[in-house]
Design an enzyme around this catalytic site. Structure first.
Site, PDB file in Angstrom:
ATOM      1  N   HIS A 125      -6.040  -6.132   2.948  1.00  0.00           N
ATOM      2  CA  HIS A 125      -5.081  -5.063   3.173  1.00  0.00           C
ATOM      3  C   HIS A 125      -4.641  -5.030   4.626  1.00  0.00           C
ATOM      4  O   HIS A 125      -5.463  -4.830   5.519  1.00  0.00           O
ATOM      5  CB  HIS A 125      -5.707  -3.720   2.781  1.00  0.00           C
ATOM      6  N   CYS A 183       0.848  -1.192   0.000  1.00  0.00           N
ATOM      7  CA  CYS A 183       0.000   0.000   0.000  1.00  0.00           C
ATOM      8  C   CYS A 183       0.884   1.242   0.000  1.00  0.00           C
ATOM      9  O   CYS A 183       1.820   1.343   0.794  1.00  0.00           O
ATOM     10  CB  CYS A 183      -0.899  -0.071   1.231  1.00  0.00           C
ATOM     11  N   GLU A 184       0.620   2.156  -0.879  1.00  0.00           N
ATOM     12  CA  GLU A 184       1.454   3.350  -0.975  1.00  0.00           C
ATOM     13  C   GLU A 184       1.225   4.322   0.175  1.00  0.00           C
ATOM     14  O   GLU A 184       2.009   5.237   0.384  1.00  0.00           O
ATOM     15  CB  GLU A 184       1.264   4.062  -2.323  1.00  0.00           C
ATOM     16  N   HIS A 185       0.154   4.139   0.934  1.00  0.00           N
ATOM     17  CA  HIS A 185      -0.130   5.042   2.048  1.00  0.00           C
ATOM     18  C   HIS A 185       0.598   4.649   3.328  1.00  0.00           C
ATOM     19  O   HIS A 185       0.991   5.519   4.104  1.00  0.00           O
ATOM     20  CB  HIS A 185      -1.637   5.106   2.317  1.00  0.00           C
ATOM     21  N   HIS A 186       0.744   3.337   3.569  1.00  0.00           N
ATOM     22  CA  HIS A 186       1.354   2.864   4.820  1.00  0.00           C
ATOM     23  C   HIS A 186       2.543   1.933   4.588  1.00  0.00           C
ATOM     24  O   HIS A 186       3.184   1.517   5.540  1.00  0.00           O
ATOM     25  CB  HIS A 186       0.312   2.142   5.674  1.00  0.00           C
ATOM     26  N   CYS A 234      -3.043  -2.770   6.092  1.00  0.00           N
ATOM     27  CA  CYS A 234      -3.242  -1.446   6.681  1.00  0.00           C
ATOM     28  C   CYS A 234      -4.622  -1.332   7.322  1.00  0.00           C
ATOM     29  O   CYS A 234      -4.832  -0.519   8.213  1.00  0.00           O
ATOM     30  CB  CYS A 234      -3.025  -0.341   5.652  1.00  0.00           C
ATOM     31  N   GLN A 262      -5.022  -0.322  -4.689  1.00  0.00           N
ATOM     32  CA  GLN A 262      -5.627  -1.403  -5.472  1.00  0.00           C
ATOM     33  C   GLN A 262      -6.370  -0.894  -6.694  1.00  0.00           C
ATOM     34  O   GLN A 262      -6.328  -1.508  -7.760  1.00  0.00           O
ATOM     35  CB  GLN A 262      -6.556  -2.223  -4.568  1.00  0.00           C
TER      36      GLN A 262
END
Length: 187
Positions: free
Chosen positions: A145, A76-79, A147, A117
């Site tokens: 996920h 995940c690019e956020h976490h 996250c 995703q």
């Protein structure tokens, strides 16, 4: 980024967490973590042309081709936490088909980048469309996920589904329905 620089960054992360990166159990962890991150993000070093490598073949087939249950692992690019799932990919050929393993390799190339995703699903569909010039392409991804499971709302049984339908799969309800029925068969 170089292995040395990544290794130093992981050393610094461990220090900033209050750990001693030089203690026995962590002594080689920064380098192992750096190598793991390079592996997990190897999709940045790949191109569609390399992946396909000319594996397009003449074919009179104009019926739907589906590759189902392609396992995928991404971050995940956020976490920067993993999401794990499977992709179902279909296309309707117009004179040429792609080598079977190449569909899975396209999924992997995009999955092995920092992602969300929704974008991953679209990237796979558009790449297959551009390579095959298919009459239509469909991609459905279902994933869990970390996250959402390990932090935040901590929902262990949640799954995310995303889909992209191009060409005939978007234009024809019957074509889309046939694809969706075939990928859910046996579940």
């Amino acid at each position: 980024m170089s292995l040395e620089k990544l290794t130093q960054n992981y050393h610094d992360i461990l220090s900033n967490l209050g750990e001693d990166p030089d203690r026995g159990g962590l002594k080689d962890t920064p380098k192992r973590a750096a190598k793991a991150m390079q592996f997990l993000c190897r999709g940045y070093d790949q191109s569609l042309e390399e992946i396909v490598n000319g594996a397009l073949f003449e074919s009179d087939n104009d019926e739907m081709v589906i590759v189902k249950d392609i396992e995928l692992y991404s971050l995940c690019e956020h976490h920067m936490l993993p999401f794990i799932g499977k992709a179902h990919v279909a296309y309707i050929p117009t004179g040429k088909v792609i080598g079977l393993s190449k569909v899975a390799r396209i999924v992997d190339m995009f999955a092995r980048r920092l992602q969300i995703q929704e974008n991953l699903t679209r990237q796979i569909a558009e790449a297959l469309q551009s390579v095959t010039e298919a009459r239509g392409v469909a991609v459905v991804i279902e994933a869990k996920h970390m996250c959402m499971m390990m932090r935040g709302v901590e929902k262990q049984n949640s799954s995310m589904y995303s889909s992209v339908m191009l060409g005939a799969f978007r234009e024809s309800v019957n074509t889309r329905q046939e694809f969706l029925q075939l990928i859910t068969r046996g579940q």
